[in-house]
Design a protein around this motif. Structure first.
Motif, PDB file in Angstrom:
ATOM      1  N   MET A 126       0.855  -1.173   0.000  1.00 63.11           N
ATOM      2  CA  MET A 126       0.000   0.000   0.000  1.00 63.11           C
ATOM      3  C   MET A 126       0.897   1.230   0.000  1.00 63.11           C
ATOM      4  O   MET A 126       1.844   1.323   0.759  1.00 63.11           O
ATOM      5  CB  MET A 126      -0.888  -0.037   1.235  1.00 63.11           C
ATOM      6  CG  MET A 126      -2.039   0.899   1.160  1.00 63.11           C
ATOM      7  SD  MET A 126      -3.226   0.668   2.500  1.00 63.11           S
ATOM      8  CE  MET A 126      -3.736  -0.996   2.232  1.00 63.11           C
ATOM      9  N   SER A 127       0.613   2.196  -0.801  1.00 61.13           N
ATOM     10  CA  SER A 127       1.491   3.350  -0.949  1.00 61.13           C
ATOM     11  C   SER A 127       1.300   4.347   0.176  1.00 61.13           C
ATOM     12  O   SER A 127       0.260   4.412   0.821  1.00 61.13           O
ATOM     13  CB  SER A 127       1.232   4.026  -2.291  1.00 61.13           C
ATOM     14  OG  SER A 127       0.008   4.720  -2.246  1.00 61.13           O
ATOM     15  N   GLN A 128       2.326   5.152   0.379  1.00 63.70           N
ATOM     16  CA  GLN A 128       2.266   6.210   1.378  1.00 63.70           C
ATOM     17  C   GLN A 128       1.171   7.212   1.019  1.00 63.70           C
ATOM     18  O   GLN A 128       0.497   7.731   1.895  1.00 63.70           O
ATOM     19  CB  GLN A 128       3.630   6.898   1.494  1.00 63.70           C
ATOM     20  CG  GLN A 128       3.714   7.906   2.602  1.00 63.70           C
ATOM     21  CD  GLN A 128       3.556   7.296   3.975  1.00 63.70           C
ATOM     22  OE1 GLN A 128       3.747   6.106   4.175  1.00 63.70           O
ATOM     23  NE2 GLN A 128       3.191   8.115   4.935  1.00 63.70           N
ATOM     24  N   THR A 129       0.985   7.455  -0.263  1.00 63.32           N
ATOM     25  CA  THR A 129      -0.040   8.391  -0.709  1.00 63.32           C
ATOM     26  C   THR A 129      -1.422   7.934  -0.243  1.00 63.32           C
ATOM     27  O   THR A 129      -2.228   8.738   0.195  1.00 63.32           O
ATOM     28  CB  THR A 129      -0.021   8.530  -2.240  1.00 63.32           C
ATOM     29  OG1 THR A 129       1.289   8.926  -2.632  1.00 63.32           O
ATOM     30  CG2 THR A 129      -1.017   9.547  -2.719  1.00 63.32           C
ATOM     31  N   PHE A 130      -1.681   6.644  -0.320  1.00 57.61           N
ATOM     32  CA  PHE A 130      -2.963   6.104   0.138  1.00 57.61           C
ATOM     33  C   PHE A 130      -3.151   6.401   1.617  1.00 57.61           C
ATOM     34  O   PHE A 130      -4.206   6.882   2.040  1.00 57.61           O
ATOM     35  CB  PHE A 130      -3.034   4.596  -0.114  1.00 57.61           C
ATOM     36  CG  PHE A 130      -4.296   3.961   0.409  1.00 57.61           C
ATOM     37  CD1 PHE A 130      -5.427   3.900  -0.377  1.00 57.61           C
ATOM     38  CD2 PHE A 130      -4.342   3.447   1.695  1.00 57.61           C
ATOM     39  CE1 PHE A 130      -6.592   3.337   0.106  1.00 57.61           C
ATOM     40  CE2 PHE A 130      -5.504   2.876   2.192  1.00 57.61           C
ATOM     41  CZ  PHE A 130      -6.635   2.825   1.392  1.00 57.61           C
ATOM     42  N   ASN A 131      -2.121   6.113   2.426  1.00 57.38           N
ATOM     43  CA  ASN A 131      -2.215   6.333   3.870  1.00 57.38           C
ATOM     44  C   ASN A 131      -2.400   7.812   4.201  1.00 57.38           C
ATOM     45  O   ASN A 131      -3.156   8.159   5.107  1.00 57.38           O
ATOM     46  CB  ASN A 131      -0.973   5.789   4.579  1.00 57.38           C
ATOM     47  CG  ASN A 131      -0.894   4.280   4.496  1.00 57.38           C
ATOM     48  OD1 ASN A 131      -1.895   3.595   4.577  1.00 57.38           O
ATOM     49  ND2 ASN A 131       0.303   3.767   4.331  1.00 57.38           N
ATOM     50  N   GLU A 132      -1.731   8.675   3.459  1.00 54.11           N
ATOM     51  CA  GLU A 132      -1.879  10.109   3.690  1.00 54.11           C
ATOM     52  C   GLU A 132      -3.288  10.579   3.352  1.00 54.11           C
ATOM     53  O   GLU A 132      -3.890  11.353   4.099  1.00 54.11           O
ATOM     54  CB  GLU A 132      -0.852  10.885   2.874  1.00 54.11           C
ATOM     55  CG  GLU A 132       0.563  10.694   3.378  1.00 54.11           C
ATOM     56  CD  GLU A 132       1.620  11.240   2.438  1.00 54.11           C
ATOM     57  OE1 GLU A 132       1.265  11.682   1.313  1.00 54.11           O
ATOM     58  OE2 GLU A 132       2.798  11.212   2.815  1.00 54.11           O
ATOM     59  N   GLU A 133      -3.824  10.110   2.234  1.00 53.29           N
ATOM     60  CA  GLU A 133      -5.188  10.493   1.839  1.00 53.29           C
ATOM     61  C   GLU A 133      -6.216   9.927   2.812  1.00 53.29           C
ATOM     62  O   GLU A 133      -7.172  10.616   3.173  1.00 53.29           O
ATOM     63  CB  GLU A 133      -5.490  10.037   0.408  1.00 53.29           C
ATOM     64  CG  GLU A 133      -6.883  10.400  -0.083  1.00 53.29           C
ATOM     65  CD  GLU A 133      -7.161  11.897  -0.129  1.00 53.29           C
ATOM     66  OE1 GLU A 133      -8.351  12.264  -0.068  1.00 53.29           O
ATOM     67  OE2 GLU A 133      -6.209  12.705  -0.212  1.00 53.29           O
ATOM     68  N   LEU A 134      -6.026   8.697   3.242  1.00 51.36           N
ATOM     69  CA  LEU A 134      -6.922   8.108   4.237  1.00 51.36           C
ATOM     70  C   LEU A 134      -6.896   8.945   5.507  1.00 51.36           C
ATOM     71  O   LEU A 134      -7.947   9.265   6.083  1.00 51.36           O
ATOM     72  CB  LEU A 134      -6.519   6.656   4.530  1.00 51.36           C
ATOM     73  CG  LEU A 134      -7.316   5.932   5.614  1.00 51.36           C
ATOM     74  CD1 LEU A 134      -8.786   5.839   5.237  1.00 51.36           C
ATOM     75  CD2 LEU A 134      -6.731   4.554   5.869  1.00 51.36           C
TER      76      LEU A 134
END
Length: 104
Positions: A1-9
């Motif tokens: 899972m990308s860091q971008t996903f975690n940031e957006e979540l």
């Protein structure tokens, strides 16, 4: 899972939480520390699925509403947001007019 996903979540959780619960209260409701909630909202800490469901329930929002769109949807939404922003559109128009004046 990308860091971008975690940031957006994390951004989505923060946006849904603000005005309803403090980070400390949300943490208390779901069994996490305020620091853990801070880290989740900043995208530094990953969530287990059951934690995501607990957070959504505590905030009073559906779990799916917190999930970022997939890559294709994100690109389409990004394009729509850029063209819908009047300040960006105004800037583009002014740059084009300026370039046209410079050519003459």
């Amino acid at each position: 899972m990308s860091q971008t996903f975690n940031e957006e979540l994390g951004r989505r959780i923060r946006a849904a939480r603000e005005g309803k619960l403090t980070q400390a209260k949300l943490g208390e409701l779901v069994g996490l520390s305020r620091t853990a909630i801070t880290n989740i909202e900043c995208g530094r800490q990953r969530l287990l699925v059951d934690q995501l469901v607990q957070i959504a329930d505590a905030i009073g929002i559906s779990t799916s509403a917190l999930l970022p769109p997939d890559g294709d949807e994100r690109r389409q939404q990004g394009d729509a947001r850029i063209t819908a922003m009047p300040t960006v559109q105004q800037w583009i128009t002014s740059v084009k007019k300026s370039a046209a004046r410079d050519r003459t």
